[in-house]
Design a protein around this motif. Sequence first.
Motif, PDB file in Angstrom:
ATOM      1  N   THR A  15      37.146  51.365  19.136  1.00 38.40           N
ATOM      2  CA  THR A  15      36.632  50.488  20.200  1.00 38.40           C
ATOM      3  C   THR A  15      37.549  50.594  21.397  1.00 38.40           C
ATOM      4  O   THR A  15      38.775  50.478  21.254  1.00 38.40           O
ATOM      5  CB  THR A  15      36.580  49.033  19.687  1.00 38.40           C
ATOM      6  N   SER A  64      41.864  45.345  29.499  1.00 40.06           N
ATOM      7  CA  SER A  64      43.117  44.603  29.720  1.00 40.06           C
ATOM      8  C   SER A  64      43.207  43.345  28.848  1.00 40.06           C
ATOM      9  O   SER A  64      44.025  42.478  29.113  1.00 40.06           O
ATOM     10  CB  SER A  64      43.247  44.243  31.199  1.00 40.06           C
ATOM     11  N   THR A  65      42.341  43.235  27.846  1.00 38.40           N
ATOM     12  CA  THR A  65      42.357  42.176  26.806  1.00 38.40           C
ATOM     13  C   THR A  65      41.973  40.797  27.345  1.00 38.40           C
ATOM     14  O   THR A  65      42.307  39.783  26.741  1.00 38.40           O
ATOM     15  CB  THR A  65      43.725  42.062  26.067  1.00 38.40           C
ATOM     16  N   ALA A  85      36.296  39.678  40.905  1.00 33.86           N
ATOM     17  CA  ALA A  85      36.282  38.475  40.063  1.00 33.86           C
ATOM     18  C   ALA A  85      37.399  37.534  40.496  1.00 33.86           C
ATOM     19  O   ALA A  85      38.150  37.830  41.425  1.00 33.86           O
ATOM     20  CB  ALA A  85      36.465  38.884  38.594  1.00 33.86           C
ATOM     21  N   LEU A  88      40.100  36.864  39.022  1.00 37.49           N
ATOM     22  CA  LEU A  88      41.444  37.414  38.807  1.00 37.49           C
ATOM     23  C   LEU A  88      41.391  38.923  38.968  1.00 37.49           C
ATOM     24  O   LEU A  88      40.432  39.554  38.548  1.00 37.49           O
ATOM     25  CB  LEU A  88      42.000  37.038  37.429  1.00 37.49           C
ATOM     26  N   ALA A 113      37.025  49.185  34.057  1.00 37.63           N
ATOM     27  CA  ALA A 113      35.999  49.489  33.046  1.00 37.63           C
ATOM     28  C   ALA A 113      35.635  48.254  32.241  1.00 37.63           C
ATOM     29  O   ALA A 113      34.459  48.030  31.926  1.00 37.63           O
ATOM     30  CB  ALA A 113      36.495  50.596  32.116  1.00 37.63           C
ATOM     31  N   GLY A 114      36.631  47.446  31.883  1.00 41.22           N
ATOM     32  CA  GLY A 114      36.353  46.250  31.077  1.00 41.22           C
ATOM     33  C   GLY A 114      35.508  45.248  31.846  1.00 41.22           C
ATOM     34  O   GLY A 114      34.605  44.621  31.294  1.00 41.22           O
ATOM     35  N   LEU A 155      29.199  47.204  27.029  1.00 41.49           N
ATOM     36  CA  LEU A 155      29.917  46.556  25.919  1.00 41.49           C
ATOM     37  C   LEU A 155      30.673  47.564  25.048  1.00 41.49           C
ATOM     38  O   LEU A 155      30.897  47.301  23.864  1.00 41.49           O
ATOM     39  CB  LEU A 155      28.928  45.770  25.045  1.00 41.49           C
ATOM     40  N   PRO A 202      47.138  33.971  36.346  1.00 37.72           N
ATOM     41  CA  PRO A 202      46.210  32.954  36.839  1.00 37.72           C
ATOM     42  C   PRO A 202      46.397  31.599  36.164  1.00 37.72           C
ATOM     43  O   PRO A 202      46.051  30.565  36.722  1.00 37.72           O
ATOM     44  CB  PRO A 202      44.832  33.532  36.523  1.00 37.72           C
TER      45      PRO A 202
HETATM   46  C1  LIG Z   1      41.738  34.131  33.597  1.00 37.03           C
HETATM   47  C2  LIG Z   1      40.423  34.840  33.516  1.00 37.03           C
HETATM   48  C3  LIG Z   1      39.555  34.783  34.593  1.00 37.03           C
HETATM   49  C4  LIG Z   1      38.301  35.400  34.526  1.00 37.03           C
HETATM   50  N1  LIG Z   1      37.493  35.370  35.635  1.00 37.03           N
HETATM   51  C5  LIG Z   1      36.271  35.933  35.572  1.00 37.03           C
HETATM   52  C6  LIG Z   1      35.408  35.905  36.706  1.00 37.03           C
HETATM   53  O1  LIG Z   1      35.780  35.466  37.799  1.00 37.03           O
HETATM   54  N2  LIG Z   1      34.154  36.397  36.560  1.00 37.03           N
HETATM   55  C7  LIG Z   1      33.707  36.891  35.379  1.00 37.03           C
HETATM   56  O2  LIG Z   1      32.541  37.279  35.302  1.00 37.03           O
HETATM   57  N3  LIG Z   1      34.524  37.013  34.315  1.00 37.03           N
HETATM   58  C8  LIG Z   1      35.788  36.543  34.393  1.00 37.03           C
HETATM   59  N4  LIG Z   1      36.629  36.657  33.311  1.00 37.03           N
HETATM   60  C9  LIG Z   1      36.188  37.415  32.129  1.00 37.03           C
HETATM   61  C10 LIG Z   1      36.599  38.892  32.243  1.00 37.03           C
HETATM   62  O3  LIG Z   1      36.269  39.413  33.503  1.00 37.03           O
HETATM   63  C11 LIG Z   1      35.873  39.759  31.208  1.00 37.03           C
HETATM   64  O4  LIG Z   1      36.159  39.285  29.941  1.00 37.03           O
HETATM   65  C12 LIG Z   1      36.248  41.253  31.316  1.00 37.03           C
HETATM   66  O5  LIG Z   1      35.492  41.994  30.417  1.00 37.03           O
HETATM   67  C13 LIG Z   1      37.697  41.481  31.022  1.00 37.03           C
HETATM   68  O6  LIG Z   1      37.996  42.845  31.223  1.00 37.03           O
HETATM   69  P1  LIG Z   1      39.057  43.570  30.286  1.00 37.03           P
HETATM   70  O7  LIG Z   1      39.470  44.829  30.957  1.00 37.03           O
HETATM   71  O8  LIG Z   1      40.104  42.635  29.878  1.00 37.03           O
HETATM   72  O9  LIG Z   1      38.135  43.975  29.047  1.00 37.03           O
HETATM   73  P2  LIG Z   1      38.372  43.750  27.445  1.00 37.03           P
HETATM   74  O10 LIG Z   1      38.292  42.319  27.204  1.00 37.03           O
HETATM   75  O11 LIG Z   1      39.593  44.468  27.010  1.00 37.03           O
HETATM   76  O12 LIG Z   1      37.078  44.500  26.920  1.00 37.03           O
HETATM   77  C14 LIG Z   1      35.805  44.003  27.260  1.00 37.03           C
HETATM   78  C15 LIG Z   1      34.722  45.045  26.946  1.00 37.03           C
HETATM   79  O13 LIG Z   1      34.908  46.195  27.763  1.00 37.03           O
HETATM   80  C16 LIG Z   1      34.847  47.357  26.937  1.00 37.03           C
HETATM   81  N5  LIG Z   1      35.679  48.388  27.566  1.00 37.03           N
HETATM   82  C17 LIG Z   1      36.923  48.236  28.080  1.00 37.03           C
HETATM   83  N6  LIG Z   1      37.359  49.416  28.537  1.00 37.03           N
HETATM   84  C18 LIG Z   1      36.376  50.322  28.324  1.00 37.03           C
HETATM   85  C19 LIG Z   1      36.229  51.719  28.562  1.00 37.03           C
HETATM   86  N7  LIG Z   1      37.194  52.432  29.152  1.00 37.03           N
HETATM   87  N8  LIG Z   1      35.095  52.325  28.179  1.00 37.03           N
HETATM   88  C20 LIG Z   1      34.103  51.623  27.588  1.00 37.03           C
HETATM   89  N9  LIG Z   1      34.165  50.312  27.332  1.00 37.03           N
HETATM   90  C21 LIG Z   1      35.304  49.671  27.703  1.00 37.03           C
HETATM   91  C22 LIG Z   1      35.408  46.884  25.600  1.00 37.03           C
HETATM   92  O14 LIG Z   1      35.055  47.758  24.550  1.00 37.03           O
HETATM   93  C23 LIG Z   1      34.730  45.544  25.497  1.00 37.03           C
HETATM   94  O15 LIG Z   1      33.402  45.732  25.067  1.00 37.03           O
HETATM   95  C24 LIG Z   1      37.899  36.100  33.351  1.00 37.03           C
HETATM   96  C25 LIG Z   1      38.801  36.195  32.274  1.00 37.03           C
HETATM   97  C26 LIG Z   1      40.059  35.593  32.357  1.00 37.03           C
HETATM   98  C27 LIG Z   1      41.008  35.730  31.220  1.00 37.03           C
END
Ligand SMILES: Cc1cc2nc3c(=O)[nH]c(=O)nc-3n(C[C@H](O)[C@H](O)[C@H](O)COP(=O)(O)OP(=O)(O)OC[C@H]3O[C@@H](n4cnc5c(N)ncnc54)[C@H](O)[C@@H]3O)c2cc1C
Length: 432
Positions: free
Chosen positions: A43, A47-48, A106, A108, A114-115, A176, A296
Amino acid sequence: MTDVIAEQRTNWAGNVTYRATALLRPTSVGEVQHLVTSTPRLTALGSTHSFNEVADTDAVQLTLTEMPPSLEIDTTRRTVRVAAGMTHAQVAAGLEARGWALGNLASLPHISTAGAVATGTHGSGVRNPSLAQAVVGLDVVRASGEVEHVSAGSESGSDAASGSGSGSLDAHRVALGALGVVTALELAIEPSFEVATTVHLDLPWDAVEEHFDAVMADAYSVSMFTAFDDRGARQVWTKHRVDEPAPSVDLVALGARRATEAVHPGENDAASVTEQGGVPGPWSERLPHFRSTFSPSTGAEIQAEYLIPAASAVPALRALRPLADLFAPLLIAAEVRTIAADTAWLAPSSGRQSVGLHFTFRRDPSAVAAAVLRIEGVLAPFDPRPHWGKVSAASPSRLHEAYPQLAAFAELARSLDPTGRFRNGFLDRTLG
Ligand SMILES: Cc1cc2nc3c(=O)[nH]c(=O)nc-3n(C[C@H](O)[C@H](O)[C@H](O)COP(=O)(O)OP(=O)(O)OC[C@H]3O[C@@H](n4cnc5c(N)ncnc54)[C@H](O)[C@@H]3O)c2cc1C
């Protein structure tokens, strides 16, 4: 390039302990291809920052954090090609330095590009769709190890809907992690612009209800924060593009006060928020609520969010107000935003002008689970679509009702990944 996990790792908020047995850290696309073909199940991890198990697995996670950052601007096509693991903060700084901008961000900027795209992450603005809508092309490593470039031009139309072929760009925008590992994204850009954020406090409920559409459309990006209690909208953040006409709704005349110093929407120090007070600054330092150089919040939180049709916003807000007492000990902040209609199959704003109702709760999983059930009960008449990266109690059948193209997406995922190489528990439950 492989870490066998010795210690427990969690998501950013600490509410999900990853079960993955190893973390792969490729440094090149070739290594991603090799790892994909030599690992039966994996999977992609961004950035978690998701609050559920969407990025978790009982097999192996793969992160792109060790891949070299890259940012190539095509001024003729008005696109930028970026390495998929780069954060929005990195991409935004690189673009701004060269005089270019993304249309939105977004709250933050710490999240991976990609996430964010993969879960339909959004900002606010009646004319701004989700961040995934800015994707004009992407490179994806398939279960076969092959790298495929998917773009608007490569769409296979009805093939995609029937599950054969490689699927349309709209199927891939919010994927996803189910369709492969995305290694590069091409995003639409525009010339850099300036934004000024002004905050008003305590807009009364009657003004919120009567003027909701006008207030939310009064600037490029508007957010309301509320606890659903008698204070109404505790904060209204108006992010005005300085190259557009000035906001015309007089929030003071409607009963609000203009903030005279910086405010945080939750409980943290206001030093972590981007500049307010109507001071113009680059889009990259105004569209996110939080500065990239600060966290944040403490992270001890759990978020839930539902996108509903924009026309239902006022009745939905009214329906949630009786939950104020339930929320009081648990809620850090609730945010109301607007999102323009997306074409992405699985975007929470797919095909409809939307309003997002977002809840940041204290990290108390059982109390949050109970609150989420109550919220979903109250919002049920408004056809809510849960955010893919946040917690929800929605059953798979409810998700299929909320997301009409989920069945076609599941079919496409099965045809592109017949052995389930990219499957995890979240996808098994969601896609069936
Ligand atoms: C403090 C905070 C504020 C937030 N603010 C907002 C906001 O303003 N608006 C909003 O809509 N959401 C917001 N979110 C939610 C956040 O934007 C999503 O959860 C987003 O998916 C996080 O991205 P990530 O890189 O951490 O992805 P992860 O949580 O690491 O992964 C999410 C998904 O992306 C997939 N993925 C990641 N990298 C790849 C890749 N290279 N190829 C294929 N799939 C991939 C993973 O498999 C998973 O399905 C916030 C979250 C936090 C913690």
